[in-house]
Design a protein around this motif. Structure first.
Motif, PDB file in Angstrom:
ATOM      1  N   UNK A  77       0.869  -1.232  -0.040  1.00 19.88           N
ATOM      2  CA  UNK A  77      -0.012  -0.153  -0.008  1.00 19.88           C
ATOM      3  C   UNK A  77       0.909   1.129  -0.094  1.00 19.88           C
ATOM      4  N   UNK A  78       2.225   1.144   0.395  1.00 17.85           N
ATOM      5  CA  UNK A  78       3.104   2.267   0.567  1.00 17.85           C
ATOM      6  C   UNK A  78       2.746   3.477  -0.500  1.00 17.85           C
ATOM      7  N   UNK A  79       3.440   3.251  -1.613  1.00 19.80           N
ATOM      8  CA  UNK A  79       3.497   4.144  -2.875  1.00 19.80           C
ATOM      9  C   UNK A  79       2.159   3.592  -3.743  1.00 19.80           C
ATOM     10  N   UNK A  80       1.689   2.479  -3.440  1.00 20.11           N
ATOM     11  CA  UNK A  80       0.485   1.776  -4.402  1.00 20.11           C
ATOM     12  C   UNK A  80      -0.895   2.004  -3.869  1.00 20.11           C
ATOM     13  N   UNK A  81      -1.040   3.094  -3.386  1.00 24.58           N
ATOM     14  CA  UNK A  81      -2.581   3.222  -2.687  1.00 24.58           C
ATOM     15  C   UNK A  81      -3.705   3.180  -3.827  1.00 24.58           C
ATOM     16  N   UNK A  82      -3.258   3.822  -4.937  1.00 22.33           N
ATOM     17  CA  UNK A  82      -4.123   3.818  -6.137  1.00 22.33           C
ATOM     18  C   UNK A  82      -4.251   2.481  -6.802  1.00 22.33           C
ATOM     19  N   UNK A  83      -3.084   1.472  -6.904  1.00 21.15           N
ATOM     20  CA  UNK A  83      -3.123   0.419  -7.262  1.00 21.15           C
ATOM     21  C   UNK A  83      -4.028  -0.676  -6.400  1.00 21.15           C
ATOM     22  N   UNK A  84      -3.924  -0.559  -5.152  1.00 24.13           N
ATOM     23  CA  UNK A  84      -4.676  -1.240  -4.118  1.00 24.13           C
ATOM     24  C   UNK A  84      -5.929  -1.139  -4.241  1.00 24.13           C
ATOM     25  N   UNK A  85      -6.548   0.361  -4.433  1.00 19.24           N
ATOM     26  CA  UNK A  85      -7.706   0.537  -4.577  1.00 19.24           C
ATOM     27  C   UNK A  85      -8.444   0.076  -6.022  1.00 19.24           C
ATOM     28  N   UNK A  86      -7.724   0.212  -6.858  1.00 17.61           N
ATOM     29  CA  UNK A  86      -8.262  -0.390  -8.115  1.00 17.61           C
ATOM     30  C   UNK A  86      -8.456  -2.102  -7.998  1.00 17.61           C
ATOM     31  N   UNK A  87      -7.443  -2.598  -7.341  1.00 17.34           N
ATOM     32  CA  UNK A  87      -7.415  -4.135  -7.189  1.00 17.34           C
ATOM     33  C   UNK A  87      -8.822  -4.503  -6.346  1.00 17.34           C
ATOM     34  N   UNK A  88      -8.859  -3.658  -5.245  1.00 20.32           N
ATOM     35  CA  UNK A  88     -10.243  -3.811  -4.346  1.00 20.32           C
ATOM     36  C   UNK A  88     -11.452  -3.750  -5.378  1.00 20.32           C
ATOM     37  N   UNK A  89     -11.387  -2.601  -6.128  1.00 21.03           N
ATOM     38  CA  UNK A  89     -12.603  -2.403  -6.690  1.00 21.03           C
ATOM     39  C   UNK A  89     -12.940  -3.508  -7.902  1.00 21.03           C
ATOM     40  N   UNK A  90     -11.830  -4.060  -8.472  1.00 18.15           N
ATOM     41  CA  UNK A  90     -12.204  -5.075  -9.388  1.00 18.15           C
ATOM     42  C   UNK A  90     -12.461  -6.563  -8.991  1.00 18.15           C
ATOM     43  N   UNK A  91     -11.514  -6.838  -7.772  1.00 17.77           N
ATOM     44  CA  UNK A  91     -11.586  -7.980  -7.230  1.00 17.77           C
ATOM     45  C   UNK A  91     -12.491  -8.196  -6.046  1.00 17.77           C
ATOM     46  N   UNK A  92     -12.889  -7.102  -5.195  1.00 16.23           N
ATOM     47  CA  UNK A  92     -13.725  -7.121  -4.294  1.00 16.23           C
ATOM     48  C   UNK A  92     -12.630  -6.686  -2.929  1.00 16.23           C
ATOM     49  N   UNK A  93     -13.323  -5.823  -1.953  1.00 14.61           N
ATOM     50  CA  UNK A  93     -12.637  -5.498  -0.887  1.00 14.61           C
ATOM     51  C   UNK A  93     -11.914  -6.697   0.146  1.00 14.61           C
ATOM     52  N   UNK A  94     -12.853  -7.657   0.048  1.00 12.84           N
ATOM     53  CA  UNK A  94     -12.398  -8.833   0.922  1.00 12.84           C
ATOM     54  C   UNK A  94     -11.407  -9.947   0.053  1.00 12.84           C
ATOM     55  N   UNK A  95     -10.847  -9.756  -0.921  1.00 15.73           N
ATOM     56  CA  UNK A  95      -9.943 -10.535  -1.622  1.00 15.73           C
ATOM     57  C   UNK A  95      -8.442  -9.437  -1.787  1.00 15.73           C
ATOM     58  N   UNK A  96      -8.414  -8.214  -1.267  1.00 17.81           N
ATOM     59  CA  UNK A  96      -7.099  -7.828  -1.323  1.00 17.81           C
ATOM     60  C   UNK A  96      -6.736  -7.010  -0.139  1.00 17.81           C
ATOM     61  N   UNK A  97      -5.689  -7.188   0.223  1.00 18.11           N
ATOM     62  CA  UNK A  97      -5.287  -7.040   1.815  1.00 18.11           C
ATOM     63  C   UNK A  97      -4.026  -5.938   1.585  1.00 18.11           C
ATOM     64  N   UNK A  98      -4.468  -4.782   1.457  1.00 19.44           N
ATOM     65  CA  UNK A  98      -3.349  -3.639   1.613  1.00 19.44           C
ATOM     66  C   UNK A  98      -2.633  -3.794   2.841  1.00 19.44           C
ATOM     67  N   UNK A  99      -1.188  -3.783   2.672  1.00 21.38           N
ATOM     68  CA  UNK A  99      -0.243  -3.773   3.697  1.00 21.38           C
ATOM     69  C   UNK A  99       0.724  -2.511   3.585  1.00 21.38           C
ATOM     70  N   UNK A 100       1.121  -2.098   4.566  1.00 24.42           N
ATOM     71  CA  UNK A 100       1.906  -0.983   4.543  1.00 24.42           C
ATOM     72  C   UNK A 100       3.012  -1.190   5.801  1.00 24.42           C
ATOM     73  N   UNK A 101       4.055  -1.056   5.449  1.00 21.73           N
ATOM     74  CA  UNK A 101       5.481  -1.269   6.385  1.00 21.73           C
ATOM     75  C   UNK A 101       5.420   0.196   7.451  1.00 21.73           C
TER      76      UNK A 101
END
Length: 146
Positions: free
Chosen positions: A10-34
């Motif tokens: 999720x670090x610099x990929x917030x938008x990519x995580x949101x797009x993945x969640x929109x496409x696959x569903x929020x229950x399938x994508x686990x955004x992780x930030x160090x």
């Protein structure tokens, strides 16, 4: 998509995580930030992501790899070494001036493939119930909820 879940940086990929969640569903994508934390993993409800202590999470995976197939299995070294695991070999342990143990890597060799494995493994552990993590209120949470 037939996979159970995806651990995503999720670090610099917030938008990519949101797009993945929109496409696959929020229950399938686990955004992780160090983060630098006193707990392995916590869920940030307001931000909608998992905050993982970088050193502790990497330690978990390194220890599982060291123990072997019972805890961590990967395809044959001959298949994965050059494209994936060579990244892992550039990582080393160091102690900061404050006395905290951290992992670093050779500047000239990327470690991205290794971190992809870390994120996927964190997602797997959360879905399998192997991680007890805390939310912002420091309550124990046993399942991932968006």
């Amino acid at each position: 998509m037939k996979c159970s879940g995806i651990g995503s940086y999720r670090g610099v990929g917030v938008l990519q995580c949101q797009l993945l969640q929109k496409s696959l569903g929020p229950d399938k994508v686990f955004p992780i930030n160090y983060v630098n934390s006193k707990v392995h993993l916590r869920y940030d409800r307001q931000g909608g992501f998992f905050a993982a202590d970088r050193t502790m999470i990497m330690d978990t995976l390194f220890l599982k790899m060291k123990v072997g197939k019972r805890y961590f299995e990967t395809p044959a070294w001959s298949i994965t070494a050059a494209p994936f695991w060579s990244d892992c070999l550039s990582i080393f342990e160091e102690e900061t001036m404050a006395g905290k143990r951290v992992f670093r890597h050779d500047e000239d060799i990327p470690d991205d493939s290794f971190h992809s494995v870390v994120f996927g493994h964190v997602a797997h552990m959360v879905m399998a119930g192997e991680y007890t993590y805390v939310n912002d209120a420091i309550e124990k949470v046993n399942e991932y909820k968006v």
